[in-house]
Design an enzyme around this catalytic site. Sequence first.
Site, PDB file in Angstrom:
ATOM      1  CG  ASN A  38       9.493   2.069  -7.123  1.00  0.00           C
ATOM      2  OD1 ASN A  38      10.309   2.971  -7.299  1.00  0.00           O
ATOM      3  ND2 ASN A  38       8.739   1.586  -8.097  1.00  0.00           N
ATOM      4  CE  LYS A  54       5.695   3.420  -8.547  1.00  0.00           C
ATOM      5  NZ  LYS A  54       4.450   3.024  -9.187  1.00  0.00           N
ATOM      6  CG  HIS A  60       8.656  -0.132 -12.136  1.00  0.00           C
ATOM      7  ND1 HIS A  60       7.594   0.511 -12.716  1.00  0.00           N
ATOM      8  CD2 HIS A  60       8.272  -0.444 -10.873  1.00  0.00           C
ATOM      9  CE1 HIS A  60       6.612   0.599 -11.824  1.00  0.00           C
ATOM     10  NE2 HIS A  60       7.001   0.023 -10.703  1.00  0.00           N
ATOM     11  CD  GLU A  83       5.436   3.441 -12.640  1.00  0.00           C
ATOM     12  OE1 GLU A  83       6.447   3.969 -12.136  1.00  0.00           O
ATOM     13  OE2 GLU A  83       4.432   3.116 -11.973  1.00  0.00           O
ATOM     14  CD  GLU A 130       5.963  -3.689  -8.875  1.00  0.00           C
ATOM     15  OE1 GLU A 130       5.844  -3.271  -7.728  1.00  0.00           O
ATOM     16  OE2 GLU A 130       6.361  -2.989  -9.817  1.00  0.00           O
ATOM     17  N   GLY A 135      -0.584   1.442  -8.588  1.00  0.00           N
ATOM     18  CA  GLY A 135      -1.075   2.815  -8.450  1.00  0.00           C
ATOM     19  C   GLY A 135      -2.571   2.962  -8.638  1.00  0.00           C
ATOM     20  CB  SER A 158      -2.719  -1.240  -4.897  1.00  0.00           C
ATOM     21  OG  SER A 158      -2.863  -0.364  -6.004  1.00  0.00           O
ATOM     22  N   GLY A 208       3.210   4.007  -3.749  1.00  0.00           N
ATOM     23  CA  GLY A 208       2.517   5.086  -3.038  1.00  0.00           C
ATOM     24  C   GLY A 208       2.600   5.002  -1.519  1.00  0.00           C
TER      25      GLY A 208
HETATM   26  P1  PGA Z   1       2.035   1.129  -5.966  1.00  0.00           P
HETATM   27  O1  PGA Z   1       3.315   0.926  -6.902  1.00  0.00           O
HETATM   28  O2  PGA Z   1       2.344   0.490  -4.645  1.00  0.00           O
HETATM   29  O3  PGA Z   1       1.858   2.617  -5.862  1.00  0.00           O
HETATM   30  O4  PGA Z   1       0.884   0.454  -6.650  1.00  0.00           O
HETATM   31  C1  PGA Z   1       4.066  -0.259  -6.854  1.00  0.00           C
HETATM   32  C2  PGA Z   1       5.204  -0.201  -7.842  1.00  0.00           C
HETATM   33  O5  PGA Z   1       5.021   0.326  -8.950  1.00  0.00           O
HETATM   34  O6  PGA Z   1       6.312  -0.662  -7.547  1.00  0.00           O
END
Ligand code: PGA
Length: 262
Positions: A9, A11, A94, A96, A166, A172, A213, A235
């Site tokens: 992803n 983002k 998601h 976010e 998640e 993140g 993460s 990430g």
């Molecule tokens: P992350 O994000 O691997 O950077 O923690 C995962 C996500 O939001 O899908």
Amino acid sequence: MPTPFLAGNWKMNKTIDEALAFVEAVKGPLEAIDAVDYGICAPFTALAPLHDAVAGTRIKLGAQNMYWEESGAFTGEISPLMLKGLCENVVIGHSERRQYFGETDETVNRKIKAALEHGLQPIVCVGENLEQNEAEQTEEVVSTQVRGAFADLREDQVRDIVIAYEPIWAIGTGKAATPEQANDVIGNVVRATVADMFGTDVAEQMVIQYGGSIKPANVEELMSQPEINGGLVGGASLDPESFVTLVQVTYEVKIQNAGMGG
Ligand code: PGA
């Protein structure tokens, strides 16, 4: 066992040129990998060029959001009709989007229905925040999200959906859920809720990813958990080498070590 699925992803990252360079870099190293699915959920702007770039590879393409209407006066929005033919997947709900853009279980439900209607496979995100986790409300929060997302859906529609569990406190932050925690919530809450709504058959064959993460250093222990059918990676999906490692380790753990391919 459902076919494991590792999805990046991205983002709000990568220009078109950067996206194309990524595909160029991962194409070769991933060529030998079968029996697991892998892909990238890219910004809208990169989808058309990426669509051509991934032709002839097994890299699946996804969008990160969409609106539920087919067309109309919705400035700035992207419709399922526009995504159809460009990508296979679309991330829906998601955390976010829920946090910064006002998405709710109801809008998630509408988007899932629209995606399925147009042949797009939703990756539906659910997960509790830190406060809810500490107050031991994970089960209630996550099962409510799953019920809201899947309201009024038919069993045959749900079969095509991927869920990503998640925990928001793990996104993140560099601090992933422990493999046991993730396995427990996925099995006893997410899959159990799907089973309660649509039967164990549907629940058992549903791809349920863990996200938060995931990185090369922890992917092996996370993927070793039986309830975790892959990952949604932010990430650590941005760097080609890291992405290739995540897919390779998923393949090794889920297929090779399990004696299911090779
Ligand atoms: P992350 O994000 O691997 O950077 O923690 C995962 C996500 O939001 O899908």
